[in-house]
Design an enzyme around this catalytic site. Structure first.
Site, PDB file in Angstrom:
ATOM      1  N   LYS A 162       8.400   8.378   1.488  1.00  0.00           N
ATOM      2  CA  LYS A 162       8.761   8.095   2.874  1.00  0.00           C
ATOM      3  C   LYS A 162       8.092   9.114   3.786  1.00  0.00           C
ATOM      4  O   LYS A 162       8.208  10.336   3.553  1.00  0.00           O
ATOM      5  CB  LYS A 162      10.284   8.144   3.034  1.00  0.00           C
ATOM      6  N   ASP A 190       5.190   5.146   3.074  1.00  0.00           N
ATOM      7  CA  ASP A 190       5.844   4.164   3.951  1.00  0.00           C
ATOM      8  C   ASP A 190       6.378   4.898   5.180  1.00  0.00           C
ATOM      9  O   ASP A 190       7.255   5.759   5.061  1.00  0.00           O
ATOM     10  CB  ASP A 190       7.002   3.490   3.196  1.00  0.00           C
ATOM     11  N   GLU A 216       2.290   1.781   4.107  1.00  0.00           N
ATOM     12  CA  GLU A 216       3.139   0.690   4.631  1.00  0.00           C
ATOM     13  C   GLU A 216       3.710   1.070   5.995  1.00  0.00           C
ATOM     14  O   GLU A 216       4.165   2.211   6.178  1.00  0.00           O
ATOM     15  CB  GLU A 216       4.271   0.501   3.598  1.00  0.00           C
ATOM     16  N   ASP A 241       5.862  -4.429   6.118  1.00  0.00           N
ATOM     17  CA  ASP A 241       7.158  -4.665   5.472  1.00  0.00           C
ATOM     18  C   ASP A 241       8.062  -5.330   6.504  1.00  0.00           C
ATOM     19  O   ASP A 241       7.980  -6.543   6.736  1.00  0.00           O
ATOM     20  CB  ASP A 241       7.703  -3.323   4.956  1.00  0.00           C
ATOM     21  N   LYS A 265      10.397  -8.878  -0.225  1.00  0.00           N
ATOM     22  CA  LYS A 265      11.737  -8.397  -0.552  1.00  0.00           C
ATOM     23  C   LYS A 265      12.663  -9.599  -0.717  1.00  0.00           C
ATOM     24  O   LYS A 265      12.926 -10.330   0.254  1.00  0.00           O
ATOM     25  CB  LYS A 265      12.261  -7.490   0.560  1.00  0.00           C
ATOM     26  N   GLN A 293      14.999  -3.048  -0.595  1.00  0.00           N
ATOM     27  CA  GLN A 293      15.818  -3.057   0.621  1.00  0.00           C
ATOM     28  C   GLN A 293      16.997  -2.088   0.464  1.00  0.00           C
ATOM     29  O   GLN A 293      18.048  -2.293   1.035  1.00  0.00           O
ATOM     30  CB  GLN A 293      16.273  -4.496   0.904  1.00  0.00           C
TER      31      GLN A 293
HETATM   32  C1  MUC Z   1      11.449   0.305   2.992  1.00  0.00           C
HETATM   33  O1  MUC Z   1      10.550  -0.133   2.282  1.00  0.00           O
HETATM   34  O2  MUC Z   1      11.227   0.417   4.177  1.00  0.00           O
HETATM   35  C2  MUC Z   1      14.067   1.386   4.373  1.00  0.00           C
HETATM   36  C3  MUC Z   1      14.283   0.629   5.475  1.00  0.00           C
HETATM   37  C4  MUC Z   1      14.241  -0.710   5.073  1.00  0.00           C
HETATM   38  O3  MUC Z   1      14.356  -1.713   5.748  1.00  0.00           O
HETATM   39  O4  MUC Z   1      13.988  -0.785   3.742  1.00  0.00           O
HETATM   40  C5  MUC Z   1      13.935   0.519   3.209  1.00  0.00           C
HETATM   41  C6  MUC Z   1      12.753   0.709   2.361  1.00  0.00           C
HETATM   42 MG    MG Z   2       9.071  -0.290   3.908  1.00  0.00          MG
END
Ligand code: MUC
Ligand code: MG
Length: 366
Positions: A162, A190, A216, A241, A265, A293
């Site tokens: 992240k 991401d 991402e 995403d 997802k 998610q």
């Molecule tokens: C992600 O891939 O972003 C964090 C916020 C969301 O919507 O999903 C998670 C993981």
């Molecule tokens: Mg994401």
């Protein structure tokens, strides 16, 4: 066979440690367990995770939209009529995870009635996926230690890091520390829209030597020109995403020239919608990853069921391990990650068995 009842049960299970990222943080899994019951006794099960910072849904809104709109629309249908259910629910905009959970519970029933797993129903390509673990915000040494633990305990060798913080140097330091520690693991990032396009470009330049596989949602999709500008100069694929949840949004993002990959997802597009997304991506020549998610074990089982079903979704590791951070779960059966892989449940449908004692303990509707 007809649908005779639809249950939407809110529950809350704390995480051992919170997951922090640019658009929010999660301390407690406040999800909604969805059960669809048929007149001949089959029960389909799935869950909807409330992600207000991503889709605007809350636990209360998920329960309300299911109880007041979706349940009356699908009650009495055959569970095989998934397209009818989807069309009726489609009259209501948004509410991604509520719709997806209903769809996946219906597929669970179809699989059970046919005596085969959802993976085999969908495509049957593989019986497992490789696992990628998501590392939330912390100091570099803590994130490296978390990756070490995931590799030694579960054999996981792919990590989604992240990013999206300011100063960007902190995130660059984390990625550099991970690469210094692990020469051979898969690393990608991401940003959850945390940076501007210019900051994203600066960060990608600073990490150009780290061998990141892709990036991402670094900057917001609403910065249309900024995204296009970033994509033209980025040397690694850029994935969407949360900015491209629906097929039309994916088409728009791809045609805008802002991205070349899509996170699929199941928590937001179910199995029926994810099939459409996958076909669209194939047609557009767009790469995919099975995303997370912040799913519990049930949601992760759904991601694995879909991810293992197709050749294209097994090309990259799937993000299906963050249930490990939850303090407990509703399922009777454990979900074992071994050698960095997670297997599809072998039982018909999704292979889910809810532990009634745990459900009684964690449900929040009295
Ligand atoms: C992600 O891939 O972003 C964090 C916020 C969301 O919507 O999903 C998670 C993981
Ligand atoms: Mg994401």
């Amino acid at each position: 066979m007809k649908i005779s009842a639809i249950e939407a049960i809110p529950y809350a299970i704390p995480y051992r440690k919170p997951l922090r990222f640019a658009s929010g943080e999660v301390h407690v899994a406040e999800h909604v367990l969805v059960r669809i019951i048929t007149d001949d006794g089959l029960v389909g099960t799935a869950e909807a995770p409330a992600r207000p910072f991503t889709y605007g849904e809350t636990q209360a809104s998920i329960k309300t939209v299911i109880d007041t709109l979706f349940a009356p629309q699908i009650n009495g249908l055959s569970p095989y009529d998934r397209e009818v259910a989807a069309t009726r629910m489609h009259r209501t905009v948004g509410n991604h995870t509520a719709k997806a959970a209903i769809d996946m519970a219906l597929w669970d029933i179809v699989g059970q009635s046919a005596g085969i797993s959802v993976t085999d129903l969908l495509g049957g390509y593989a019986d497992r996926v490789r696992v990628a673990h998501m590392l939330g915000f912390d100091e570099p040494a803590v994130m490296v230690a978390e990756a070490e633990r995931m590799r030694s305990a579960y054999g996981i060798t792919a990590f989604k890091v992240k990013v999206g913080r300011r100063p960007i140097e902190l995130d660059v330091a984390v990625c550099r520390a991970l690469r210094d520690r692990f020469a051979d693991v898969t690393l990608y990032i991401d940003g959850n829209r945390g940076w501007t396009a210019a900051e994203s470009a600066q960060a990608l330049d600073a990490m150009a030597d780290l061998g990141l596989s892709f990036a991402e949602e670094l900057c917001p999709a609403d910065d249309v020109i900024g995204r296009r500008w970033l994509a033209a100069r980025a040397r690694i694929p850029l994935f969407a995403d949360e900015s491209a949840a629906r097929p039309a949004e994916i088409t728009r993002e791809v045609l805008d020239g802002g991205i070349t990959g899509i996170s699929i997802k199941t928590a937001r597009t179910g199995f029926t919608g994810s099939l459409r997304v996958l076909g669209l991506c194939e047609g557009l020549g767009v790469d995919v990853v099975i995303g997370n998610q912040i799913d519990g074990r049930l949601g992760s089982l759904c991601s694995v069921a879909f991810g293992a079903a197709f050749e294209r979704t097994t090309r990259r590791p799937a993000e299906v391990s963050n249930f490990l951070d939850m303090s407990d779960d509703l399922l009777q059966t454990p979900l074992l990650i071994e050698n960095g892989e997670l297997r599809v449940a072998e039982a018909p449908g999704l292979g889910v068995e809810i532990d009634d004692d745990k459900l009684a303990r964690y449900r929040t509707d009295g």
